[in-house]
Design an enzyme around this catalytic site. Structure first.
Site, PDB file in Angstrom:
ATOM      1  N   LYS A  96      62.918 -48.107 -12.169  1.00 21.40           N
ATOM      2  CA  LYS A  96      64.180 -48.201 -12.903  1.00 21.40           C
ATOM      3  C   LYS A  96      63.971 -48.934 -14.221  1.00 21.40           C
ATOM      4  O   LYS A  96      63.294 -49.963 -14.284  1.00 21.40           O
ATOM      5  CB  LYS A  96      65.213 -48.957 -12.070  1.00 21.40           C
ATOM      6  CG  LYS A  96      66.549 -49.157 -12.784  1.00 21.40           C
ATOM      7  CD  LYS A  96      67.476 -50.057 -11.982  1.00 21.40           C
ATOM      8  CE  LYS A  96      67.986 -49.364 -10.747  1.00 21.40           C
ATOM      9  NZ  LYS A  96      68.954 -50.206  -9.993  1.00 21.40           N
ATOM     10  N   ASP A 146      63.040 -49.801  -7.548  1.00 21.66           N
ATOM     11  CA  ASP A 146      64.442 -49.733  -7.961  1.00 21.66           C
ATOM     12  C   ASP A 146      64.955 -51.141  -8.229  1.00 21.66           C
ATOM     13  O   ASP A 146      66.150 -51.411  -8.133  1.00 21.66           O
ATOM     14  CB  ASP A 146      65.279 -49.049  -6.872  1.00 21.66           C
ATOM     15  CG  ASP A 146      66.586 -48.471  -7.411  1.00 21.66           C
ATOM     16  OD1 ASP A 146      66.631 -48.149  -8.620  1.00 21.66           O
ATOM     17  OD2 ASP A 146      67.562 -48.353  -6.650  1.00 21.66           O
ATOM     18  N   ASP A 172      59.652 -62.183  -2.650  1.00 22.80           N
ATOM     19  CA  ASP A 172      59.952 -62.076  -4.073  1.00 22.80           C
ATOM     20  C   ASP A 172      58.741 -61.422  -4.727  1.00 22.80           C
ATOM     21  O   ASP A 172      57.640 -61.985  -4.710  1.00 22.80           O
ATOM     22  CB  ASP A 172      60.200 -63.467  -4.659  1.00 22.80           C
ATOM     23  CG  ASP A 172      60.518 -63.435  -6.149  1.00 22.80           C
ATOM     24  OD1 ASP A 172      60.434 -62.348  -6.766  1.00 22.80           O
ATOM     25  OD2 ASP A 172      60.849 -64.502  -6.698  1.00 22.80           O
ATOM     26  N   TRP A 205      66.138 -45.896  -0.694  1.00 25.24           N
ATOM     27  CA  TRP A 205      64.893 -45.249  -1.127  1.00 25.24           C
ATOM     28  C   TRP A 205      63.874 -45.213   0.009  1.00 25.24           C
ATOM     29  O   TRP A 205      63.148 -44.230   0.178  1.00 25.24           O
ATOM     30  CB  TRP A 205      64.317 -45.982  -2.339  1.00 25.24           C
ATOM     31  CG  TRP A 205      64.937 -45.553  -3.628  1.00 25.24           C
ATOM     32  CD1 TRP A 205      66.226 -45.127  -3.831  1.00 25.24           C
ATOM     33  CD2 TRP A 205      64.300 -45.501  -4.903  1.00 25.24           C
ATOM     34  NE1 TRP A 205      66.432 -44.830  -5.147  1.00 25.24           N
ATOM     35  CE2 TRP A 205      65.267 -45.053  -5.830  1.00 25.24           C
ATOM     36  CE3 TRP A 205      63.024 -45.807  -5.354  1.00 25.24           C
ATOM     37  CZ2 TRP A 205      64.986 -44.885  -7.187  1.00 25.24           C
ATOM     38  CZ3 TRP A 205      62.731 -45.654  -6.711  1.00 25.24           C
ATOM     39  CH2 TRP A 205      63.704 -45.194  -7.611  1.00 25.24           C
ATOM     40  N   GLY A 256      67.886 -50.198   1.408  1.00 28.61           N
ATOM     41  CA  GLY A 256      66.972 -49.304   2.094  1.00 28.61           C
ATOM     42  C   GLY A 256      67.128 -47.826   1.833  1.00 28.61           C
ATOM     43  O   GLY A 256      66.465 -47.014   2.476  1.00 28.61           O
TER      44      GLY A 256
END
Length: 235
Positions: free
Chosen positions: A179, A139, A115, A78, A76
């Site tokens: 990322k 991320d 997911d 971000w 958590g």
């Protein structure tokens, strides 16, 4: 306890019981990481919070009143930064977060344990957003197999899926940050991003470990290019 090359005291961990070398090295790295210690002092759930802080301090894409989708949000860090900067706790902005793992409540953040690669996830996210997003951030990192080529393909696939979702939900002028690893986003993805966004670049915040191949691709100024389905030819 010993000093490192900078003169700071360094914590070393003595192997106890059946602790694996990899676990010992990971624990030592955590204990000696200044960002880990700072995150505890500042109340952030992970050191990753400082990566987003640094990127946004420079590029200013998290603004009051915006709607944000956080992909791969747990634990958590971000989401905490985004919620504060867009004013989600007092209702000015909105942060929608998903992850495979559970995540504790964060003021102003709506979370679902999903997911992202599940076929139903994108529609669920759109429903939670209740409209378009101003920022899509990811991320996420794929589970590694130890086989470099396989791992790279998994990482690229994950980023491409996030970018595809961003292109479907972002409002004009929106931002996508995700990322990536090693050489960054691959050529196909970069071509897509440069087509759909005014500015695309790779960034490596100081909070990203120097020995890590981790980087972030930042795409700003979404052009609102519609996705065109392939044409079918009637025979």
């Amino acid at each position: 306890m010993a000093k490192d090359t900078t003169g700071r005291m360094r914590v070393t961990v003595k192997s106890a019981g059946r602790m694996k070398l990899s676990s010992k090295l990971w624990l030592e790295r955590q204990l000696n990481d200044p960002y880990v210690a700072q995150a505890k002092r500042d109340g952030y759930r992970s050191r990753a919070a400082y990566k987003l802080l640094e990127i946004d301090d420079k590029y200013h894409f998290l603004k009051s009143g915006l709607a944000v989708a956080d992909l791969g949000a747990a634990p958590g860090g971000w989401s905490q930064i985004a919620a504060k900067r867009v004013g989600a706790p007092d209702g000015r902005g909105k942060v929608i977060a998903i992850d495979l793992l559970e995540m504790g409540e964060i003021p102003g953040v709506t979370f679902a344990q999903l997911d992202f690669l599940d076929d139903a996830a994108p529609d669920r996210l759109r429903e939670m957003l209740g409209g378009g997003a101003d920022v899509v951030m990811s991320d996420m990192a794929a589970n590694t197999t130890g086989h470099r080529k396989t791992d790279q393909l998994r990482i690229v696939g994950l980023v491409e899926s996030a970018a595809q979702f961003a292109s479907e939900v972002l409002k004009p002028g929106g931002t996508f940050v995700a990322k990536v690893f090693q050489s960054g986003a691959d050529a196909t993805l970069m071509t897509q991003l440069k087509r759909d966004f005014a500015t695309v670049k790779h960034v490596k915040p100081a909070a990203s470990r120097k020995d890590s191949s981790e980087r972030y691709v930042l795409a700003m100024g979404f052009r609102g290019v519609p996705i065109v389905a392939p044409e079918t030819v009637d025979e």
